[in-house]
Write an enzyme that holds these catalytic residues in place. Sequence first.
Site, PDB file in Angstrom:
ATOM      1  N   ASP A   1       0.729  -1.256  -0.035  1.00  0.00           N
ATOM      2  CA  ASP A   1      -0.086  -0.044   0.058  1.00  0.00           C
ATOM      3  C   ASP A   1       0.778   1.151   0.030  1.00  0.00           C
ATOM      4  OD1 ASP A   1      -2.277  -1.447   0.108  1.00  0.00           O
ATOM      5  OD2 ASP A   1      -2.336  -1.581   2.260  1.00  0.00           O
TER       6      ASP A   1
HETATM    7  N1  URA Z   1      -1.378  -6.039   3.758  1.00  0.00           N
HETATM    8  C1  URA Z   1      -1.811  -4.899   3.646  1.00  0.00           C
HETATM    9  O1  URA Z   1      -2.959  -4.448   4.436  1.00  0.00           O
HETATM   10  N2  URA Z   1      -1.139  -3.809   3.125  1.00  0.00           N
HETATM   11  C2  URA Z   1      -0.073  -3.725   2.510  1.00  0.00           C
HETATM   12  O2  URA Z   1       0.716  -3.125   1.945  1.00  0.00           O
HETATM   13  C3  URA Z   1       0.508  -5.435   2.439  1.00  0.00           C
HETATM   14  C4  URA Z   1      -0.119  -6.270   3.184  1.00  0.00           C
END
Ligand code: URA
Length: 248
Positions: A110
Site C-alpha cells: 500500500d
Molecule cells: N497487507 C496490507 O494490508 N497492506 C500491505 O501493503 C501489505 C499487506
Amino acid sequence: MQTDKVEGDSMERASKVIARAGYCSRRKAEQYIKEGKVEVNGKIIDIGTKVNPNDLIRIDGSFLSKEEKEYILLYKPRGIVTTTSDDKNRKTVIDLVQSTNRIYPVGRLDYDTTGLLLLTNDGDLSHLLMHPKSCIDKTYIVKINGLFPPVMLKKICNGVVIDGRKTAKAHARVKKYDKKTNTSIVELTIHEGRNHQVKKMFNQLGYQVLKLKRETYSFLTLEGLSSGEYRHLTPKEIKKLYNEVYKK
Ligand code: URA
C-alpha cells in the site's frame, strides 16, 4: 512458428516467451493471443502456438524485444505507489530504481506501507511468486492501537474472515506492548497475498493498523538497505526463488 502438435527442444508456448521477455504476465499474453493481437512471423497465432527463439513476435503492433532479466529488491518508503505509472502523478516504485528494462512490481504494498518489494521483468517468476499455490511467506511488522491480547493472537493465527473468506493459518507474536501510547507491535507471517490483507485482518478483530512494514519475503530480508535504497538479487538468490516456487 509451430503449433502445439509439433514438439521441439527449443519450442515454447508464445505466451510463456512473451511473459519471460517482460512484456506482460503470461495470463495477459494469453488474453492478447485470444484477442488476435499476437503475430509470429507475420501470422496471427492461436493459444497453443509454440515458437522457437528465432521467431519474430509482434504484440499489438510492437515487436517483442528480448530484454535481459533483472531482479531488484527495493526497500519501499512510505508515500510511494506500487504501480508502474500513476494517473495522479504520484511517485511510483519504478521512479526509485534505475533500469532500462521494463520492470514491474511483484505484488503490491500500500501507499503507506514500507518494506521489501521485489521488482522484475521476469514475467514467469513474478507470476509464480504471486500464485496462491506458491505460498510464499511474508513477514510484516504491524503497529496497532490497543494492547493485543493472547486471545487475539490465537484468532489471527487461526484465520479471520475477510471479504467473506477465512484467511489461512498464520504465525504471529507480540514484539512489544507500549502501555503509555496504548499500542502494540505485532510480527505477523502470512503466505497469502490478498488485497490489504494485513490491515483487514486486524480491522476484523477491532484493531487499527497505524504502521505497516514488510520485513521479509521468503528468505529475502532488508538487511543492508535503508528506506528508498535497492539492490539487485544475486544469481544464487534468483535460483533459490525459482526453487521455492517449483517445489510447491
Ligand atoms: N497487507 C496490507 O494490508 N497492506 C500491505 O501493503 C501489505 C499487506
